[in-house]
Scaffold this motif. Structure first.
Motif, PDB file in Angstrom:
ATOM      1  N   VAL A   1      19.399  -0.614 -23.828  1.00  0.00           N
ATOM      2  CA  VAL A   1      19.347  -0.695 -22.363  1.00  0.00           C
ATOM      3  C   VAL A   1      18.303   0.256 -21.815  1.00  0.00           C
ATOM      4  N   SER A   2      18.273   1.467 -22.397  1.00  0.00           N
ATOM      5  CA  SER A   2      17.297   2.457 -21.962  1.00  0.00           C
ATOM      6  C   SER A   2      15.876   1.976 -22.230  1.00  0.00           C
ATOM      7  N   ALA A   3      15.659   1.386 -23.408  1.00  0.00           N
ATOM      8  CA  ALA A   3      14.326   0.890 -23.770  1.00  0.00           C
ATOM      9  C   ALA A   3      13.892  -0.234 -22.844  1.00  0.00           C
ATOM     10  N   LEU A   4      14.846  -1.134 -22.546  1.00  0.00           N
ATOM     11  CA  LEU A   4      14.531  -2.230 -21.630  1.00  0.00           C
ATOM     12  C   LEU A   4      14.188  -1.703 -20.245  1.00  0.00           C
ATOM     13  N   ALA A   5      14.938  -0.682 -19.814  1.00  0.00           N
ATOM     14  CA  ALA A   5      14.674  -0.105 -18.493  1.00  0.00           C
ATOM     15  C   ALA A   5      13.284   0.483 -18.435  1.00  0.00           C
ATOM     16  N   VAL A   6      12.913   1.189 -19.521  1.00  0.00           N
ATOM     17  CA  VAL A   6      11.562   1.762 -19.577  1.00  0.00           C
ATOM     18  C   VAL A   6      10.516   0.665 -19.578  1.00  0.00           C
ATOM     19  N   SER A   7      10.801  -0.411 -20.344  1.00  0.00           N
ATOM     20  CA  SER A   7       9.858  -1.523 -20.428  1.00  0.00           C
ATOM     21  C   SER A   7       9.645  -2.173 -19.075  1.00  0.00           C
ATOM     22  N   PHE A   8      10.761  -2.443 -18.362  1.00  0.00           N
ATOM     23  CA  PHE A   8      10.643  -3.063 -17.042  1.00  0.00           C
ATOM     24  C   PHE A   8       9.950  -2.133 -16.060  1.00  0.00           C
ATOM     25  N   ALA A   9      10.250  -0.838 -16.158  1.00  0.00           N
ATOM     26  CA  ALA A   9       9.605   0.121 -15.262  1.00  0.00           C
ATOM     27  C   ALA A   9       8.113   0.137 -15.503  1.00  0.00           C
ATOM     28  N   SER A  10       7.744   0.090 -16.819  1.00  0.00           N
ATOM     29  CA  SER A  10       6.324   0.096 -17.156  1.00  0.00           C
ATOM     30  C   SER A  10       5.645  -1.156 -16.648  1.00  0.00           C
ATOM     31  N   ALA A  11       6.333  -2.311 -16.803  1.00  0.00           N
ATOM     32  CA  ALA A  11       5.749  -3.572 -16.364  1.00  0.00           C
ATOM     33  C   ALA A  11       5.571  -3.605 -14.853  1.00  0.00           C
ATOM     34  N   ALA A  12       6.444  -2.872 -14.143  1.00  0.00           N
ATOM     35  CA  ALA A  12       6.400  -2.907 -12.685  1.00  0.00           C
ATOM     36  C   ALA A  12       5.579  -1.761 -12.094  1.00  0.00           C
ATOM     37  N   GLU A  13       4.880  -0.995 -12.939  1.00  0.00           N
ATOM     38  CA  GLU A  13       4.108   0.142 -12.450  1.00  0.00           C
ATOM     39  C   GLU A  13       3.036  -0.312 -11.467  1.00  0.00           C
ATOM     40  N   THR A  14       2.884   0.400 -10.394  1.00  0.00           N
ATOM     41  CA  THR A  14       1.877   0.049  -9.395  1.00  0.00           C
ATOM     42  C   THR A  14       0.925   1.218  -9.191  1.00  0.00           C
ATOM     43  N   VAL A  15      -0.291   0.878  -8.776  1.00  0.00           N
ATOM     44  CA  VAL A  15      -1.278   1.887  -8.407  1.00  0.00           C
ATOM     45  C   VAL A  15      -1.806   1.531  -7.021  1.00  0.00           C
ATOM     46  N   THR A  16      -2.181   2.535  -6.277  1.00  0.00           N
ATOM     47  CA  THR A  16      -2.797   2.313  -4.976  1.00  0.00           C
ATOM     48  C   THR A  16      -4.260   2.718  -5.062  1.00  0.00           C
ATOM     49  N   VAL A  17      -5.129   1.797  -4.716  1.00  0.00           N
ATOM     50  CA  VAL A  17      -6.567   2.033  -4.793  1.00  0.00           C
ATOM     51  C   VAL A  17      -7.187   1.832  -3.417  1.00  0.00           C
ATOM     52  N   THR A  18      -8.352   2.401  -3.238  1.00  0.00           N
ATOM     53  CA  THR A  18      -9.128   2.179  -2.008  1.00  0.00           C
ATOM     54  C   THR A  18     -10.305   1.292  -2.347  1.00  0.00           C
ATOM     55  N   ASP A  19     -10.376   0.119  -1.724  1.00  0.00           N
ATOM     56  CA  ASP A  19     -11.468  -0.804  -2.048  1.00  0.00           C
ATOM     57  C   ASP A  19     -12.714  -0.471  -1.239  1.00  0.00           C
ATOM     58  N   VAL A  20     -13.785  -1.251  -1.405  1.00  0.00           N
ATOM     59  CA  VAL A  20     -15.051  -0.912  -0.753  1.00  0.00           C
ATOM     60  C   VAL A  20     -15.022  -1.158   0.752  1.00  0.00           C
ATOM     61  N   ALA A  21     -13.974  -1.817   1.233  1.00  0.00           N
ATOM     62  CA  ALA A  21     -13.796  -1.972   2.678  1.00  0.00           C
ATOM     63  C   ALA A  21     -13.013  -0.805   3.264  1.00  0.00           C
ATOM     64  N   GLY A  22     -12.629   0.156   2.416  1.00  0.00           N
ATOM     65  CA  GLY A  22     -11.872   1.312   2.868  1.00  0.00           C
ATOM     66  C   GLY A  22     -10.388   1.062   3.013  1.00  0.00           C
ATOM     67  N   ARG A  23      -9.889  -0.052   2.476  1.00  0.00           N
ATOM     68  CA  ARG A  23      -8.484  -0.418   2.580  1.00  0.00           C
ATOM     69  C   ARG A  23      -7.700   0.176   1.413  1.00  0.00           C
ATOM     70  N   SER A  24      -6.508   0.665   1.673  1.00  0.00           N
ATOM     71  CA  SER A  24      -5.594   1.075   0.611  1.00  0.00           C
ATOM     72  C   SER A  24      -4.806  -0.151   0.176  1.00  0.00           C
ATOM     73  N   VAL A  25      -4.890  -0.455  -1.103  1.00  0.00           N
ATOM     74  CA  VAL A  25      -4.242  -1.654  -1.631  1.00  0.00           C
ATOM     75  C   VAL A  25      -3.385  -1.261  -2.832  1.00  0.00           C
ATOM     76  N   THR A  26      -2.156  -1.736  -2.846  1.00  0.00           N
ATOM     77  CA  THR A  26      -1.249  -1.459  -3.956  1.00  0.00           C
ATOM     78  C   THR A  26      -1.215  -2.667  -4.889  1.00  0.00           C
ATOM     79  N   VAL A  27      -1.440  -2.397  -6.181  1.00  0.00           N
ATOM     80  CA  VAL A  27      -1.562  -3.462  -7.176  1.00  0.00           C
ATOM     81  C   VAL A  27      -0.749  -3.092  -8.408  1.00  0.00           C
ATOM     82  N   LYS A  28      -0.036  -4.056  -8.990  1.00  0.00           N
ATOM     83  CA  LYS A  28       0.603  -3.840 -10.285  1.00  0.00           C
ATOM     84  C   LYS A  28      -0.490  -3.792 -11.344  1.00  0.00           C
ATOM     85  N   ALA A  29      -0.501  -2.717 -12.121  1.00  0.00           N
ATOM     86  CA  ALA A  29      -1.596  -2.536 -13.068  1.00  0.00           C
ATOM     87  C   ALA A  29      -1.067  -1.985 -14.393  1.00  0.00           C
TER      88      ALA A  29
END
Length: 378
Positions: free
Chosen positions: A14-42
């Motif tokens: 269960v713990s391993a699955l939880a880590v796996s799902f958490a990893s799969a759902a990891e998101t990052v927020t980046v700033t694109d060239v238009a200056g927008r903050s965008v959150t993407v699963k990466a």
């Protein structure tokens, strides 16, 4: 004891699955060239390229298989750069089977198709931003969990190319590759700029004929950006710098005749898909250089060019148009610098640089044909 071990095992799973799902759902927020903050699963695994020519960077990030994350792309590569399209499809046949889209600016981007492909991100070129906003594409896709990220290799390439490379590298989980490419690009540009700083220069006047022969218009060119700025970086004076307020525009034939440029550079590619049998100069990988040279000479019979210094002295060149829309601009800068200042850059070989770019970063073998030159008239 046995039940305790089984319980421990289940807890571990269960713990391993939880880590796996958490990893799969990891998101990052980046700033694109238009200056927008965008959150993407990466890192992203399903990508739509809002312009097919974004493959020029994707191919470096996913060198083993540039098609593996792409679930759809705009249909421009096969039309705007058929020589590279053919080479990529021959090596990575899946590219030919991908769903294609029309352009956002032309109002033919299929939103419903994009949604059905379930991408992790849609990369759009910055020049499509107005059309995207008018169509409320960002809001529509956001409502179903699809982020839009703007990149730019064309409008302001010397401001936005490195940002775009880092942005895509981060979302692909290929930051190290992106940084290596960025450092290489900067080093190769510095081979020109560092030497020019030490030289006493007479800067030749350069007319860049953008997509010469593509239409009857004479002559499209560049203002203070893109190829216009490449000319300046390479030690020349861009004829259209004070005539075109933005990146792209038109210079009248009379203005060219009056300015009397020392050098003419025509950008070209094989554009039969757009203008069958046109007067454009078909340079590119594996191009027929003799035919390209013939067509370049023919373009110089137009009234804007027949009597100018560049034509009389043979300082007329054609170069691959897509340098204007890729991270590869540094090769064009080297080629232009050598044309403008052959004595200063006698030992510089832009063909060798282009070959090294392919060897170090790209999945295709280098094939010459990206530029041709005329000789002085006797």
């Amino acid at each position: 004891m046995r039940f305790l071990s089984l319980a421990a095992l289940l807890a571990s799973l269960v713990s391993a699955l939880a880590v796996s799902f958490a990893s799969a759902a990891e998101t990052v927020t980046v700033t694109d060239v238009a200056g927008r903050s965008v959150t993407v699963k990466a890192p992203v695994e399903r990508v739509i390229l809002g312009e097919g020519r974004q493959i020029y960077l994707v191919a470096a990030l996913d060198r083993d298989d540039p098609s593996r994350r792409v679930v759809g792309w705009r249909d421009d590569l096969s039309k705007a750069d058929p020589l590279n399209y053919k080479a990529y499809v021959e090596k990575f046949p899946r590219l030919a089977t991908l769903p294609t889209f029309g352009g956002m600016k032309e109002g033919v981007f299929d939103v419903e198709q994009a949604v059905t492909l379930k991408p992790d991100v849609l990369f759009m070129n910055i020049e499509a931003k107005v059309a995207v906003e008018e169509a409320r594409l960002v809001e529509t896709l956001s409502s179903v969990g699809i982020p839009v990220v703007y990149v730019d290799f064309r409008e302001k390439p010397f401001e936005n190319t490195e940002t775009s490379m880092r942005l895509m590298g981060k979302l692909f989980g290929k930051e190290e590759v992106a940084e290596e490419f960025i450092a290489y690009r900067a080093k190769e540009i510095a081979r020109v700029t560092d030497r020019l700083k030490q030289a006493s220069l007479q800067k030749p006047l350069v007319m860049v004929d953008r997509a010469g022969g593509y239409s009857d218009t004479c002559c499209m060119s560049f203002g203070r950006e893109n190829f216009g700025l490449m000319v300046e970086i390479a030690g020349g004076r861009n004829l259209a710098a004070d005539l075109i307020p933005g990146t792209f525009g038109v210079v009248n034939p009379e203005q060219i005749v009056s300015a009397n440029p020392d050098v003419v550079i025509v950008t070209g590619a094989s554009w039969d898909a757009y203008v069958p049998g046109g007067a454009w100069v078909g340079v590119g990988p594996g191009a027929d250089e003799a035919e390209a040279r013939r067509k370049l000479a023919n373009l110089m019979t137009r009234p804007a060019f027949t009597g100018v210094n560049a034509v009389r002295t043979g300082r007329v060149h054609a170069i691959w148009h897509q340098f204007y829309n890729s991270p590869y601009q540094f090769v064009a800068i080297q080629a232009i610098a050598k044309w403008l200042h052959p004595e200063i850059f006698r030992d510089l070989d832009p063909g060798k640089t282009m070959a090294e770019l392919h060897e170090r970063f790209l999945p295709l073998a280098y094939r010459p044909g990206y530029w041709v030159s005329l000789e002085a008239r006797q």
